[in-house]
Motif scaffolding. Sequence first.
Motif, PDB file in Angstrom:
ATOM      1  N   THR A 105      -0.113 -10.229  11.098  1.00  0.00           N
ATOM      2  CA  THR A 105       0.403  -8.939  11.545  1.00  0.00           C
ATOM      3  C   THR A 105       1.182  -8.254  10.431  1.00  0.00           C
ATOM      4  O   THR A 105       0.994  -7.056  10.163  1.00  0.00           O
ATOM      5  CB  THR A 105       1.312  -9.132  12.779  1.00  0.00           C
ATOM      6  N   ALA A 161       0.807  -1.221   0.000  1.00  0.00           N
ATOM      7  CA  ALA A 161       0.000   0.000   0.000  1.00  0.00           C
ATOM      8  C   ALA A 161       0.842   1.273   0.000  1.00  0.00           C
ATOM      9  O   ALA A 161       0.386   2.303  -0.478  1.00  0.00           O
ATOM     10  CB  ALA A 161      -0.926   0.017   1.213  1.00  0.00           C
ATOM     11  N   HIS A 171       4.758   0.137  -5.201  1.00  0.00           N
ATOM     12  CA  HIS A 171       3.370   0.304  -4.765  1.00  0.00           C
ATOM     13  C   HIS A 171       2.454  -0.552  -5.644  1.00  0.00           C
ATOM     14  O   HIS A 171       2.590  -0.581  -6.858  1.00  0.00           O
ATOM     15  CB  HIS A 171       2.973   1.781  -4.887  1.00  0.00           C
ATOM     16  N   GLN A 211      -1.043  -7.119   7.458  1.00  0.00           N
ATOM     17  CA  GLN A 211      -1.768  -5.895   7.824  1.00  0.00           C
ATOM     18  C   GLN A 211      -0.855  -4.675   7.706  1.00  0.00           C
ATOM     19  O   GLN A 211      -1.250  -3.627   7.197  1.00  0.00           O
ATOM     20  CB  GLN A 211      -2.339  -6.017   9.227  1.00  0.00           C
ATOM     21  N   LEU A 212       0.376  -4.800   8.170  1.00  0.00           N
ATOM     22  CA  LEU A 212       1.333  -3.701   8.089  1.00  0.00           C
ATOM     23  C   LEU A 212       1.597  -3.306   6.633  1.00  0.00           C
ATOM     24  O   LEU A 212       1.613  -2.124   6.293  1.00  0.00           O
ATOM     25  CB  LEU A 212       2.647  -4.109   8.763  1.00  0.00           C
ATOM     26  N   GLU A 241      -0.321  -3.785   4.010  1.00  0.00           N
ATOM     27  CA  GLU A 241      -1.507  -3.353   3.287  1.00  0.00           C
ATOM     28  C   GLU A 241      -2.099  -2.039   3.809  1.00  0.00           C
ATOM     29  O   GLU A 241      -3.068  -1.541   3.247  1.00  0.00           O
ATOM     30  CB  GLU A 241      -2.551  -4.466   3.265  1.00  0.00           C
ATOM     31  N   GLU A 242      -1.507  -1.482   4.865  1.00  0.00           N
ATOM     32  CA  GLU A 242      -1.948  -0.182   5.375  1.00  0.00           C
ATOM     33  C   GLU A 242      -1.058   0.892   4.784  1.00  0.00           C
ATOM     34  O   GLU A 242       0.163   0.770   4.788  1.00  0.00           O
ATOM     35  CB  GLU A 242      -1.826  -0.114   6.892  1.00  0.00           C
ATOM     36  N   SER A 243      -1.648   1.942   4.284  1.00  0.00           N
ATOM     37  CA  SER A 243      -0.859   3.040   3.709  1.00  0.00           C
ATOM     38  C   SER A 243      -0.384   3.956   4.829  1.00  0.00           C
ATOM     39  O   SER A 243      -1.183   4.431   5.626  1.00  0.00           O
ATOM     40  CB  SER A 243      -1.709   3.823   2.720  1.00  0.00           C
ATOM     41  N   PRO A 244       0.931   4.176   4.920  1.00  0.00           N
ATOM     42  CA  PRO A 244       1.459   5.018   6.007  1.00  0.00           C
ATOM     43  C   PRO A 244       1.118   6.478   5.843  1.00  0.00           C
ATOM     44  O   PRO A 244       0.805   6.958   4.805  1.00  0.00           O
ATOM     45  CB  PRO A 244       2.973   4.816   5.913  1.00  0.00           C
TER      46      PRO A 244
END
Length: 88
Positions: A79, A9, A60, A82-83, A85-88
């Motif tokens: 875990t 992401a 990306h 999830q990290l 696939e989350e956009s910072p």
Amino acid sequence: MIERTAVIAAAAGLHARPAAAFAYVAAEQQVPVEIAKLSAPELSVQADSLLGVMSLDVAHGERVLLRARGEGAEQVLETLVQLLEESP
């Protein structure tokens, strides 16, 4: 061995900060984790290696394959997916 896939992401892909954050979290886990581009799963690297992760040159939107073996591997992979696939 348990495997999961994730879509990257972060706009920068797995470069610099996103790669460092990922490798740091991977290093804290109780089981070793490998990561590879889904298009080249045979070229996996240790997920806790910042240089290894950056050498994959993951952009990306690309898909990666995560692998782990051992007690708690499924939760570790969840875990890390999830990290990624989350956009910072």
